[in-house]
Structures are given as C-alpha cells and as structure tokens.
Design a protein around this motif. Structure first.
Motif, PDB file in Angstrom:
ATOM      1  N   ASN A  61      -8.919  -5.240   1.570  1.00 26.18           N
ATOM      2  CA  ASN A  61      -9.361  -5.157   1.117  1.00 26.18           C
ATOM      3  C   ASN A  61      -9.983  -3.898   0.201  1.00 26.18           C
ATOM      4  N   ILE A  62      -9.565  -2.557   0.764  1.00 23.12           N
ATOM      5  CA  ILE A  62     -10.018  -1.737  -0.388  1.00 23.12           C
ATOM      6  C   ILE A  62      -8.662  -1.775  -1.260  1.00 23.12           C
ATOM      7  N   LEU A  63      -7.219  -1.863  -1.193  1.00 26.58           N
ATOM      8  CA  LEU A  63      -6.307  -1.409  -1.403  1.00 26.58           C
ATOM      9  C   LEU A  63      -6.565  -2.775  -2.550  1.00 26.58           C
ATOM     10  N   GLN A  64      -6.160  -3.787  -2.791  1.00 26.96           N
ATOM     11  CA  GLN A  64      -6.650  -4.998  -3.229  1.00 26.96           C
ATOM     12  C   GLN A  64      -7.480  -5.238  -3.843  1.00 26.96           C
ATOM     13  N   HIS A  65      -8.572  -4.763  -4.098  1.00 26.55           N
ATOM     14  CA  HIS A  65      -9.718  -4.492  -5.328  1.00 26.55           C
ATOM     15  C   HIS A  65      -9.758  -3.371  -5.466  1.00 26.55           C
ATOM     16  N   ILE A  66      -9.268  -2.656  -5.239  1.00 24.89           N
ATOM     17  CA  ILE A  66      -8.350  -0.953  -6.358  1.00 24.89           C
ATOM     18  C   ILE A  66      -7.585  -1.493  -7.225  1.00 24.89           C
ATOM     19  N   TYR A  67      -6.330  -1.902  -6.530  1.00 27.14           N
ATOM     20  CA  TYR A  67      -5.145  -2.029  -7.339  1.00 27.14           C
ATOM     21  C   TYR A  67      -4.917  -3.484  -7.787  1.00 27.14           C
ATOM     22  N   GLY A  68      -5.369  -4.557  -6.870  1.00 23.84           N
ATOM     23  CA  GLY A  68      -5.583  -6.102  -7.358  1.00 23.84           C
ATOM     24  C   GLY A  68      -3.998  -6.180  -7.531  1.00 23.84           C
ATOM     25  N   ASN A  69      -3.400  -7.956  -7.654  1.00 20.49           N
ATOM     26  CA  ASN A  69      -2.227  -7.769  -7.088  1.00 20.49           C
ATOM     27  C   ASN A  69      -1.013  -7.603  -6.539  1.00 20.49           C
ATOM     28  N   LEU A  70      -1.868  -7.164  -4.750  1.00 18.78           N
ATOM     29  CA  LEU A  70      -0.819  -6.392  -4.023  1.00 18.78           C
ATOM     30  C   LEU A  70      -0.070  -7.333  -4.019  1.00 18.78           C
ATOM     31  N   ALA A  71       1.143  -7.040  -2.969  1.00 17.83           N
ATOM     32  CA  ALA A  71       2.194  -7.912  -2.520  1.00 17.83           C
ATOM     33  C   ALA A  71       0.898  -7.979  -0.631  1.00 17.83           C
ATOM     34  N   ALA A  72       1.327  -9.414  -0.163  1.00 16.82           N
ATOM     35  CA  ALA A  72       1.087  -9.440   1.145  1.00 16.82           C
ATOM     36  C   ALA A  72       1.247  -7.773   2.063  1.00 16.82           C
ATOM     37  N   PRO A  73       1.105  -7.934   2.789  1.00 11.63           N
ATOM     38  CA  PRO A  73       1.306  -6.688   4.279  1.00 11.63           C
ATOM     39  C   PRO A  73       2.937  -7.025   4.626  1.00 11.63           C
ATOM     40  N   SER A  74       3.644  -6.128   4.830  1.00 15.55           N
ATOM     41  CA  SER A  74       4.470  -6.236   5.651  1.00 15.55           C
ATOM     42  C   SER A  74       4.496  -6.560   7.262  1.00 15.55           C
ATOM     43  N   ASP A  75       5.450  -6.821   7.837  1.00 15.39           N
ATOM     44  CA  ASP A  75       4.809  -7.244   9.170  1.00 15.39           C
ATOM     45  C   ASP A  75       5.604  -6.684   9.677  1.00 15.39           C
ATOM     46  N   ARG A  76       6.770  -5.543   8.945  1.00 14.34           N
ATOM     47  CA  ARG A  76       7.160  -4.543   9.417  1.00 14.34           C
ATOM     48  C   ARG A  76       7.137  -3.471   8.836  1.00 14.34           C
ATOM     49  N   LEU A  77       7.070  -1.737   9.775  1.00 14.32           N
ATOM     50  CA  LEU A  77       7.572  -0.852   8.780  1.00 14.32           C
ATOM     51  C   LEU A  77       8.838  -0.478   8.417  1.00 14.32           C
ATOM     52  N   SER A  78       8.877  -0.346   6.951  1.00 17.24           N
ATOM     53  CA  SER A  78       9.875   0.438   6.352  1.00 17.24           C
ATOM     54  C   SER A  78      10.312   1.580   6.334  1.00 17.24           C
ATOM     55  N   GLY A  79       8.734   2.566   6.721  1.00 19.59           N
ATOM     56  CA  GLY A  79       8.840   3.651   6.651  1.00 19.59           C
ATOM     57  C   GLY A  79       8.963   4.686   7.250  1.00 19.59           C
ATOM     58  N   ARG A  80       8.616   5.783   6.879  1.00 17.80           N
ATOM     59  CA  ARG A  80       8.400   7.090   8.052  1.00 17.80           C
ATOM     60  C   ARG A  80       7.141   7.683   8.050  1.00 17.80           C
ATOM     61  N   LEU A  81       6.211   7.782   8.697  1.00 13.57           N
ATOM     62  CA  LEU A  81       4.825   8.625   9.025  1.00 13.57           C
ATOM     63  C   LEU A  81       5.165   9.939   9.355  1.00 13.57           C
ATOM     64  N   MET A  82       5.227  10.551   8.366  1.00 13.87           N
ATOM     65  CA  MET A  82       5.425  12.416   8.492  1.00 13.87           C
ATOM     66  C   MET A  82       4.079  13.014   8.700  1.00 13.87           C
ATOM     67  N   ARG A  83       4.595  13.650  10.074  1.00 12.70           N
ATOM     68  CA  ARG A  83       3.422  15.490  10.003  1.00 12.70           C
ATOM     69  C   ARG A  83       4.203  16.549   9.247  1.00 12.70           C
ATOM     70  N   PHE A  84       2.763  16.616   8.584  1.00 16.74           N
ATOM     71  CA  PHE A  84       3.356  17.865   8.099  1.00 16.74           C
ATOM     72  C   PHE A  84       1.887  18.769   8.264  1.00 16.74           C
ATOM     73  N   ASP A  85       3.152  20.470   7.643  1.00 21.43           N
ATOM     74  CA  ASP A  85       1.369  21.629   7.763  1.00 21.43           C
ATOM     75  C   ASP A  85       0.774  21.288   6.710  1.00 21.43           C
ATOM     76  N   GLN A  86      -0.929  21.694   6.886  1.00 18.75           N
ATOM     77  CA  GLN A  86      -1.439  21.513   6.500  1.00 18.75           C
ATOM     78  C   GLN A  86      -2.189  22.733   5.564  1.00 18.75           C
ATOM     79  N   THR A  87      -2.140  24.057   6.878  1.00 20.72           N
ATOM     80  CA  THR A  87      -2.311  25.031   6.864  1.00 20.72           C
ATOM     81  C   THR A  87      -2.375  25.321   5.446  1.00 20.72           C
ATOM     82  N   GLU A  88      -0.713  25.223   4.704  1.00 21.51           N
ATOM     83  CA  GLU A  88      -0.648  25.638   3.526  1.00 21.51           C
ATOM     84  C   GLU A  88      -1.645  25.496   2.494  1.00 21.51           C
ATOM     85  N   PHE A  89      -2.175  24.194   2.127  1.00 23.54           N
ATOM     86  CA  PHE A  89      -3.270  23.932   1.483  1.00 23.54           C
ATOM     87  C   PHE A  89      -4.858  24.668   2.224  1.00 23.54           C
TER      88      PHE A  89
END
Length: 355
Positions: A193-221
């Motif tokens: 609901n949050i992303l639909q309100h902000i961006y509007g006209n979004l495609a339906a959510p994926s049933d199966r994720l295609s991408g990658r959930l990555m872990r990164f070192d945030q200490t550099e920031f």
C-alpha cells in the motif's frame, strides 16, 4: 531468489537509478527517522511512508521539560512524542513546521518547498499503545503546513492495529498486538500500500522473486564510528532486471526498535545472547517490500541500526536516532540534519546506488 543473509558480503554497487524518485518508509523509530531523512534530503525523494511516527524534531517542542536540553529531549521522546496524557499534549505541528522552515533557512536541511507534490502514506493503528494516534495525526498536520496537499496524503487511522507493520502472513502476531516483533497480521500487506500510494499504477507483486538479497558492509558509510549505533552489515534487494541494467528507483525501508537483523536483548548493560529473539531478519524478508519491488524495478535498501548500551551511547533497543543519542556534542544536537551521522550514512548508501 539468490540470497546473502548469512553468506557473501558484497560492496554496495551502482545502478541505473532515476534521480529524485527515491522514497523512504519506516515503522516507529524508523518512521521518526523517515521524517528526518525525508526533510533533510527532500530533493532526493518523491514520497514517504510513516507508520506510527511523529513529526520532525518533535522532541524539541517542549524545552521546559528539563533544565538540561538533552534530558528534555529524552523526556519528550518518552512521553509527549509517544504517549501524551491527553491529545492536546501531542506535539505542536505549527511550531514544528516553523522549526523545519528555520532549519532549512539555516542550511541544515533541503528547502521545504521541495515537499510540494510529494506523496505521503501516514498510518496509525487505533489500538497502538506505544505511539498514540494523537501524535501521528500531528505528523499529517505538519506535512500539510509544509505544502503537501490533502490529495497527496493518504492518512489511515481506521484499522484496529497495535504498534506494528501489517502483513497478510498467518504466522505473524494478532492485529492488536503491541509487542515484538511488531509485525502483525491484518489481512493486507502494508508495504504494498505504501509503494502503491507513492508511485501509483504499480504492477502486481511477483509470486516468485527474481533478484538477489545482498548483504553489504555498511561501516564504510559511517566510518565504523561507535556512536552511530549501526550494525556492520546492511541489506539491499536488487531485482534481476535492475541488475541487468534496467532503469530503477530506490526505496529505503527502515526497521523499528528491536527489529534490526542482529538485535539482541541487553541485561544490566550487557548483551544477553541467551535471550536473543529469533526474528531479526523478518523485517527484511517477510514484510512484502521485496515482492512488489521485484515486479516494478525498485531496489529496496535496508539499513540496520544496532543496540548499544555503554558510556558512549545508550540505545539498547536498537532504535534509529530521533532524540539525539548519536550527537557528538549534546549541547549542539544535529541528529535531524544532513550532518547527522545516521542520516549521512543512509543518504550515502542511496547515493552509491545511484539515487
């Protein structure tokens, strides 16, 4: 979906991101930080989602709470900005809107005129006993006063929810719950609901994720500075199409207190690993952000705060800083500005991604 929750640590990369179309949302302390980040870098964003969060710099609106400014902020945070005795004691939106304008005139945040046209999703559960609805209503009023129209604000106080982000997951807590992990089943997925309100006209959510959930070192920031009270690692979900060069947007999802990936309890100032809760990755994996991001070429950035309880930083619950615990100089707090250590770190991550 390839995942790196407990595996490879990567360097946060750059992608083909649309400038000025990033967004941010959060729950509780993450919602307070959402407002601060949104105001500090409004030129980078087009909208925000605030779940159970108060207005900008609300801890400073009643300076008379204590003779010491730092103590006044803590008292205001614990009471007037969370559970005021009566609604009339909730933060004064007019005063805080003027404080935001002055902060912008001082050059500490972006121009508040940038907020016009931004899309805001603001939610308070009517059964929330942690951050009262009277406080969240002032957040709506605050944004109105800074030029965000009624049409652009979706404000919802109608759901009998406790203090939580809401999902449709049967295994999550009952809707009225006001306790960790602060993820409740209400039969709908609030992140969508949050992303639909902000961006509007979004495609339906994926049933199966295609991408990658990555872990990164945030200490550099944040330079591995202990007072930042941030974890060594952060996380980002990158859809496959975005990894292959498709144009993308970035959404920053900020967890609340006790919801960071490596949150542990503290007992008498010491880490209590025996009582470590088994839900530290659920905000990243089960709140629904990734599925709607996957089908709409949105990168989801999950910065991570960390519990700290020592002579330098008192933040045992792993909250984002919205009252000043990270400030190097308590007499000159900067937790709300572009120079705040957490805000600089998160915006640095956003800039690295390309947003």
């Amino acid at each position: 979906m390839a995942g790196d929750m407990d595996g490879e640590v990567v360097k946060l990369g750059a992608y083909n991101v649309k400038k000025g179309e990033s967004s941010v949302s959060g729950l509780s302390s993450g919602a307070f930080m959402t407002v601060q980040l949104h105001l500090a870098h409004s030129s980078s964003f087009c909208g925000a989602g605030v779940i159970a969060g108060g207005p900008y710099r609300c801890v400073e609106f009643f300076r008379a709470a204590s003779a010491v400014g730092e103590d006044a902020n803590e008292l205001n945070a614990l009471h007037l900005c969370m559970n005021p005795l009566v609604p009339q004691n909730a933060p004064n939106a007019n005063r805080l809107a003027e404080l935001a304008r002055q902060t912008a005139r001082d050059g500490l945040i972006d121009e508040v005129t940038n907020l016009a046209g931004h899309r805001l999703y603001i939610f308070t559960g009517s059964k929330d006993s942690v951050v009262y609805s009277s406080v969240v209503a002032r957040t709506r009023d605050f944004y109105h006063l800074l030029g965000v129209t009624t049409t652009d604000i979706h404000y919802d106080d109608s759901v009998p929810a406790g203090h939580s982000i809401i999902t449709g997951n049967a295994e999550d807590s009952p809707l009225e719950t006001n306790q960790p992990p602060y993820i409740n089943n209400g039969g709908f997925i609030q992140s969508h609901n949050i992303l639909q309100h902000i961006y509007g006209n979004l495609a339906a959510p994926s049933d199966r994720l295609s991408g990658r959930l990555m872990r990164f070192d945030q200490t550099e920031f944040f330079g591995n500075e202990p007072r930042a009270s941030m974890s060594k690692y952060g996380y980002a979900y990158v859809p496959q199409a975005v990894a292959e060069g498709a144009e993308a947007r970035v959404h920053i999802a900020l967890h609340g207190c006790k919801q960071g990936y490596n949150y542990i309890d503290f007992t008498f100032g010491q880490s209590d690993f025996a009582s470590q809760p088994p839900y530290g990755n659920r905000y990243i994996t089960t709140t629904g952000y990734n599925s709607i991001a996957d089908s709409n070429n949105i990168i989801v950035l999950y910065p991570q705060a960390e519990g700290t309880d020592d002579s330098l930083t008192q933040n045992p619950d792993g909250c984002w800083d919205w009252w000043g615990y990270t400030c190097a100089d308590a007499e000159r707090p900067d937790y709300y500005s572009r120079e705040a250590i957490q805000i600089k770190a998160i915006h640095g991550m956003l800039s690295r991604l390309g947003g």
